[in-house]
Every structure is written in C-alpha cells, then in structure tokens.
Scaffold this active site. Structure first.
Site, PDB file in Angstrom:
ATOM      1  N   ARG A   1     -49.175 -11.282  11.640  1.00 13.25           N
ATOM      2  CA  ARG A   1     -48.298 -11.261  10.463  1.00 13.25           C
ATOM      3  C   ARG A   1     -48.649 -10.108   9.522  1.00 13.25           C
ATOM      4  O   ARG A   1     -49.823  -9.798   9.343  1.00 13.25           O
ATOM      5  CB  ARG A   1     -48.422 -12.592   9.704  1.00 13.25           C
ATOM      6  CG  ARG A   1     -47.320 -13.552   9.991  1.00 13.25           C
ATOM      7  CD  ARG A   1     -47.586 -14.949   9.494  1.00 13.25           C
ATOM      8  NE  ARG A   1     -47.916 -15.079   8.086  1.00 13.25           N
ATOM      9  CZ  ARG A   1     -48.156 -16.256   7.498  1.00 13.25           C
ATOM     10  NH1 ARG A   1     -48.082 -17.375   8.212  1.00 13.25           N
ATOM     11  NH2 ARG A   1     -48.467 -16.314   6.230  1.00 13.25           N
TER      12      ARG A   1
ATOM     13  N   ARG B   1     -53.835 -13.461  -1.337  1.00  9.83           N
ATOM     14  CA  ARG B   1     -53.218 -14.791  -1.170  1.00  9.83           C
ATOM     15  C   ARG B   1     -54.196 -15.883  -1.596  1.00  9.83           C
ATOM     16  O   ARG B   1     -53.809 -16.875  -2.216  1.00  9.83           O
ATOM     17  CB  ARG B   1     -52.788 -14.991   0.283  1.00  9.83           C
ATOM     18  CG  ARG B   1     -51.535 -14.174   0.639  1.00  9.83           C
ATOM     19  CD  ARG B   1     -51.358 -14.012   2.132  1.00  9.83           C
ATOM     20  NE  ARG B   1     -51.184 -15.248   2.853  1.00  9.83           N
ATOM     21  CZ  ARG B   1     -51.362 -15.381   4.168  1.00  9.83           C
ATOM     22  NH1 ARG B   1     -51.706 -14.330   4.898  1.00  9.83           N
ATOM     23  NH2 ARG B   1     -51.193 -16.540   4.751  1.00  9.83           N
TER      24      ARG B   1
ATOM     25  N   ARG C   1     -55.747 -14.636  13.711  1.00 10.32           N
ATOM     26  CA  ARG C   1     -54.559 -15.412  14.085  1.00 10.32           C
ATOM     27  C   ARG C   1     -53.531 -14.510  14.772  1.00 10.32           C
ATOM     28  O   ARG C   1     -53.318 -13.373  14.380  1.00 10.32           O
ATOM     29  CB  ARG C   1     -53.919 -16.026  12.843  1.00 10.32           C
ATOM     30  CG  ARG C   1     -52.553 -16.636  13.129  1.00 10.32           C
ATOM     31  CD  ARG C   1     -52.053 -17.523  12.023  1.00 10.32           C
ATOM     32  NE  ARG C   1     -51.943 -16.830  10.752  1.00 10.32           N
ATOM     33  CZ  ARG C   1     -51.622 -17.448   9.625  1.00 10.32           C
ATOM     34  NH1 ARG C   1     -51.413 -18.748   9.619  1.00 10.32           N
ATOM     35  NH2 ARG C   1     -51.520 -16.772   8.508  1.00 10.32           N
TER      36      ARG C   1
ATOM     37  N   ARG D   1     -46.508 -25.178  -4.218  1.00  9.22           N
ATOM     38  CA  ARG D   1     -47.649 -24.283  -4.382  1.00  9.22           C
ATOM     39  C   ARG D   1     -48.094 -24.171  -5.825  1.00  9.22           C
ATOM     40  O   ARG D   1     -49.081 -23.512  -6.099  1.00  9.22           O
ATOM     41  CB  ARG D   1     -47.261 -22.891  -3.891  1.00  9.22           C
ATOM     42  CG  ARG D   1     -47.148 -22.827  -2.392  1.00  9.22           C
ATOM     43  CD  ARG D   1     -46.838 -21.399  -2.038  1.00  9.22           C
ATOM     44  NE  ARG D   1     -47.810 -20.804  -1.172  1.00  9.22           N
ATOM     45  CZ  ARG D   1     -47.743 -20.815   0.150  1.00  9.22           C
ATOM     46  NH1 ARG D   1     -46.827 -21.485   0.765  1.00  9.22           N
ATOM     47  NH2 ARG D   1     -48.627 -20.174   0.860  1.00  9.22           N
TER      48      ARG D   1
ATOM     49  N   LYS E   1     -52.741 -25.821   8.153  1.00 12.91           N
ATOM     50  CA  LYS E   1     -51.584 -26.698   7.912  1.00 12.91           C
ATOM     51  C   LYS E   1     -50.556 -26.579   9.045  1.00 12.91           C
ATOM     52  O   LYS E   1     -50.080 -27.577   9.569  1.00 12.91           O
ATOM     53  CB  LYS E   1     -50.897 -26.329   6.577  1.00 12.91           C
ATOM     54  CG  LYS E   1     -51.851 -26.343   5.383  1.00 12.91           C
ATOM     55  CD  LYS E   1     -51.174 -25.905   4.100  1.00 12.91           C
ATOM     56  CE  LYS E   1     -50.632 -24.486   4.099  1.00 12.91           C
ATOM     57  NZ  LYS E   1     -51.650 -23.413   4.131  1.00 12.91           N
TER      58      LYS E   1
HETATM   59  P1  AP5 Z   1     -52.702 -21.997  10.552  1.00  9.65           P
HETATM   60  O1  AP5 Z   1     -52.473 -23.368  11.056  1.00  9.65           O
HETATM   61  O2  AP5 Z   1     -51.760 -20.934  10.966  1.00  9.65           O
HETATM   62  O3  AP5 Z   1     -52.919 -22.018   8.947  1.00  9.65           O
HETATM   63  P2  AP5 Z   1     -51.914 -22.316   7.770  1.00  9.65           P
HETATM   64  O4  AP5 Z   1     -52.616 -23.210   6.801  1.00  9.65           O
HETATM   65  O5  AP5 Z   1     -50.591 -22.787   8.288  1.00  9.65           O
HETATM   66  O6  AP5 Z   1     -51.830 -20.859   7.161  1.00  9.65           O
HETATM   67  P3  AP5 Z   1     -50.671 -19.925   6.620  1.00  9.65           P
HETATM   68  O7  AP5 Z   1     -51.270 -18.566   6.454  1.00  9.65           O
HETATM   69  O8  AP5 Z   1     -49.437 -19.991   7.469  1.00  9.65           O
HETATM   70  O9  AP5 Z   1     -50.420 -20.548   5.221  1.00  9.65           O
HETATM   71  P4  AP5 Z   1     -49.826 -19.894   4.000  1.00  9.65           P
HETATM   72  O10 AP5 Z   1     -49.714 -21.076   3.136  1.00  9.65           O
HETATM   73  O11 AP5 Z   1     -50.472 -18.728   3.397  1.00  9.65           O
HETATM   74  O12 AP5 Z   1     -48.517 -19.191   4.577  1.00  9.65           O
HETATM   75  P5  AP5 Z   1     -46.986 -19.505   4.385  1.00  9.65           P
HETATM   76  O13 AP5 Z   1     -46.309 -19.085   5.616  1.00  9.65           O
HETATM   77  O14 AP5 Z   1     -46.771 -20.864   3.825  1.00  9.65           O
HETATM   78  O15 AP5 Z   1     -54.198 -21.574  10.989  1.00  9.65           O
HETATM   79  C1  AP5 Z   1     -54.714 -20.311  10.704  1.00  9.65           C
HETATM   80  C2  AP5 Z   1     -55.538 -19.809  11.909  1.00  9.65           C
HETATM   81  O16 AP5 Z   1     -56.690 -20.633  12.067  1.00  9.65           O
HETATM   82  C3  AP5 Z   1     -54.799 -19.865  13.250  1.00  9.65           C
HETATM   83  O17 AP5 Z   1     -55.217 -18.763  14.046  1.00  9.65           O
HETATM   84  C4  AP5 Z   1     -55.288 -21.179  13.902  1.00  9.65           C
HETATM   85  O18 AP5 Z   1     -55.287 -21.101  15.316  1.00  9.65           O
HETATM   86  C5  AP5 Z   1     -56.691 -21.281  13.342  1.00  9.65           C
HETATM   87  N1  AP5 Z   1     -57.098 -22.656  13.093  1.00  9.65           N
HETATM   88  C6  AP5 Z   1     -56.334 -23.660  12.559  1.00  9.65           C
HETATM   89  N2  AP5 Z   1     -57.058 -24.774  12.423  1.00  9.65           N
HETATM   90  C7  AP5 Z   1     -58.318 -24.467  12.871  1.00  9.65           C
HETATM   91  C8  AP5 Z   1     -59.525 -25.221  12.961  1.00  9.65           C
HETATM   92  N3  AP5 Z   1     -59.587 -26.498  12.564  1.00  9.65           N
HETATM   93  N4  AP5 Z   1     -60.628 -24.589  13.439  1.00  9.65           N
HETATM   94  C9  AP5 Z   1     -60.574 -23.288  13.798  1.00  9.65           C
HETATM   95  N5  AP5 Z   1     -59.456 -22.518  13.762  1.00  9.65           N
HETATM   96  C10 AP5 Z   1     -58.337 -23.121  13.284  1.00  9.65           C
HETATM   97  O19 AP5 Z   1     -46.634 -18.490   3.167  1.00  9.65           O
HETATM   98  C11 AP5 Z   1     -46.551 -17.103   3.351  1.00  9.65           C
HETATM   99  C12 AP5 Z   1     -45.935 -16.462   2.103  1.00  9.65           C
HETATM  100  O20 AP5 Z   1     -44.597 -16.976   1.909  1.00  9.65           O
HETATM  101  C13 AP5 Z   1     -46.642 -16.761   0.770  1.00  9.65           C
HETATM  102  O21 AP5 Z   1     -47.731 -15.874   0.547  1.00  9.65           O
HETATM  103  C14 AP5 Z   1     -45.493 -16.565  -0.224  1.00  9.65           C
HETATM  104  O22 AP5 Z   1     -45.241 -15.195  -0.469  1.00  9.65           O
HETATM  105  C15 AP5 Z   1     -44.306 -17.126   0.517  1.00  9.65           C
HETATM  106  N6  AP5 Z   1     -44.100 -18.575   0.256  1.00  9.65           N
HETATM  107  C16 AP5 Z   1     -44.173 -19.587   1.183  1.00  9.65           C
HETATM  108  N7  AP5 Z   1     -43.949 -20.773   0.593  1.00  9.65           N
HETATM  109  C17 AP5 Z   1     -43.739 -20.512  -0.731  1.00  9.65           C
HETATM  110  C18 AP5 Z   1     -43.494 -21.338  -1.862  1.00  9.65           C
HETATM  111  N8  AP5 Z   1     -43.441 -22.665  -1.764  1.00  9.65           N
HETATM  112  N9  AP5 Z   1     -43.351 -20.732  -3.059  1.00  9.65           N
HETATM  113  C19 AP5 Z   1     -43.422 -19.403  -3.198  1.00  9.65           C
HETATM  114  N10 AP5 Z   1     -43.665 -18.551  -2.166  1.00  9.65           N
HETATM  115  C20 AP5 Z   1     -43.821 -19.112  -0.943  1.00  9.65           C
END
Ligand code: AP5
Length: 212
Positions: free
Chosen positions: A159, A170, A126, A89, A16
């Site tokens: 991270r 997660r 990552r 989420r 994403k």
């Molecule tokens: P990347 O693009 O970084 O993936 P992403 O989907 O953005 O993953 P995140 O881990 O950031 O999502 P998340 O939802 O867990 O984290 P968030 O920060 O929201 O890609 C991942 C890797 O793959 C990279 O190395 C990239 O280069 C590679 N890649 C990408 N596309 C590719 C492809 N097509 N082919 C090959 N490689 C590829 O949340 C973190 C924490 O915050 C949560 O656990 C929670 O505690 C809290 N939080 C955040 N939002 C909320 C909410 N709304 N409610 C409650 N808690 C929340």
C-alpha cells in the site's frame, strides 16, 4: 445471527483486517472497512477518490461526514450483523456511528492493543491482494509463490501509505484521536481490550470466545 454488531478498534496494523476476514468466513458477518471503501473509490478514480488520495497517502484522516456517508451507503442493518473496521477513529465518529448507523442496535467494541514498534515491522512487511482481499506478511504469512496471491494468483501490492514515514504519521494520528473513542465505549460498558500482539491464531481463539 443473534450476535452484536462488532466494532474493531486499534492502531494501523494491529490486525483488525486479518481477524475481520476470519470472523466473516467463520460466522458470516458483513465486513465494512472504511479504508477498503476509500481505496475502492481511488481505484475507480471517482471524484471522491481523487479528493481523498493525497490525504490517505499522507496518513491523515478523511473528513468525518464523507466517511460516514460512504459507510452508510454500504451497510444495511436490517438483516445483517457487521464488523465495523476502521470506523470510528475519533470521538465525533463514535457519536455519528451510534446516531446515524447503529441507532441503539446492540454493539461490542474490541480494542486491539499492540506495541508500536511491532506494528511498524508488521506493516512494512504487509502485502495485499486487492481483488481477493487476502492479507499477507513477508515474516508471518508468506504467499506460497513470491509476490502472488495464493487464492487468486494476482500480483501482491504494498500500500502507498505503508511506507515507514507514513506509517509513523498514521500512528501519531491514532495516538491523538483514539482516547475519546475508548472513553465513549467504556462509558457505555461496551469496550473489551484484547492483547493483539500474540500470533493471529491465538488472537482469533480469544475473539471467538468474546463474541460467543
Ligand atoms: P492487518 O490485519 O492488515 O492490520 P489492520 O489493523 O487491518 O491495519 P490497517 O493498516 O489496514 O489499518 P488502518 O486502520 O491504518 O487502515 P485503514 O485501511 O482503515 O495486519 C497488518 C499486518 O500484520 C499484515 O501483514 C498481517 O498479515 C500482519 N498480522 C496481522 N495480525 C498479526 C498477528 N497477530 N501477528 C503477526 N502478524 C500479524 O485506513 C487507511 C486510511 O484510510 C487512513 O489512514 C485514513 O486516511 C483513511 N480512513 C479510513 N477510515 C477512516 C475513517 N473512519 N475516518 C477518516 N479516515 C479514514
């Protein structure tokens, strides 16, 4: 820009953030990542940051209202079209987003589908540049110089919640909470599913078609 607001749904590591960055630079969307907003609170050691750190490090979800307030304080729909990345989420957050943020503004939800084993490989490889926001991968998008950001030269980080055991939790949390979100957007005929297991360039081409 006469595009709908975009809501990116998908498991951790489904790509994403990677695609949001590209959409922002090509189309000028605003980008709201609730994970980035929460990490910024932790980095500045605010009261909120201190409260949420242990929850995030364990891979659990932060309280819905807390995240909603943070999101609302950082977006203004009057003149902007946003990409919502990481919110909603769960079913409650989907309703909160509609009732307190979008309030009837046209929106499209895009669900990034990727197999969980592929996700674990992606996330454990990552590396991030916190200041520039660049996202690297040791297998698929290596920095030119080991451990340094191509754009800013800053040190890359892994991270705290990207350790394999936390990633597995997660993913469990995601499995338990995503269904009502998908149902919510299906019932509003706003949901599009995307095969996000393909290379990032291919996924991006599909996304461009979806939002045009
Ligand atoms: P990347 O693009 O970084 O993936 P992403 O989907 O953005 O993953 P995140 O881990 O950031 O999502 P998340 O939802 O867990 O984290 P968030 O920060 O929201 O890609 C991942 C890797 O793959 C990279 O190395 C990239 O280069 C590679 N890649 C990408 N596309 C590719 C492809 N097509 N082919 C090959 N490689 C590829 O949340 C973190 C924490 O915050 C949560 O656990 C929670 O505690 C809290 N939080 C955040 N939002 C909320 C909410 N709304 N409610 C409650 N808690 C929340």
């Amino acid at each position: 820009m006469s595009k709908p607001q975009l809501i990116l749904l998908g498991a951790p590591g489904s790509g994403k953030g990677t695609q949001a960055k590209r959409l922002v630079s090509e189309f000028g969307f605003g980008h709201i990542s609730t994970g980035d907003l929460l990490r910024a609170e932790i980095a500045k050691a605010s009261e909120l940051g201190k409260k949420v750190k242990s929850i995030m490090d364990a891979g659990e979800l932060v309280n819905d209202q807390v995240v909603l307030e943070l999101l609302n304080a950082n977006c203004d729909l009057t003149n902007n079209v946003y990409i919502f990345d990481g919110f909603p989420r769960n079913g409650e957050q989907a309703a909160l987003l509609e009732d307190f943020v979008l309030k009837g503004t046209p929106a499209k939800a895009i669900y990034f589908k990727v197999d969980f084993e592929q996700i674990i490989e992606r996330i454990t490889n990552r590396r991030l540049a916190p200041k520039s926001g660049e996202i690297y991968n040791l297998l698929t998008r290596k920095p030119k110089v080991d451990g340094k950001c191509d754009v800013s030269g800053e040190d890359l980080i892994h991270r705290d919640d990207d350790k394999e055991e936390v990633v597995r939790n997660r993913l469990e949390v995601f499995k338990k909470t995503i269904e009502p979100v998908l149902e919510y957007y299906k019932s509003k005929t706003q949901l599009v599913e995307l095969d996000a297991s393909r290379p990032a360039d291919v996924v991006f081409e599909d996304l461009k078609k979806l939002i045009d």
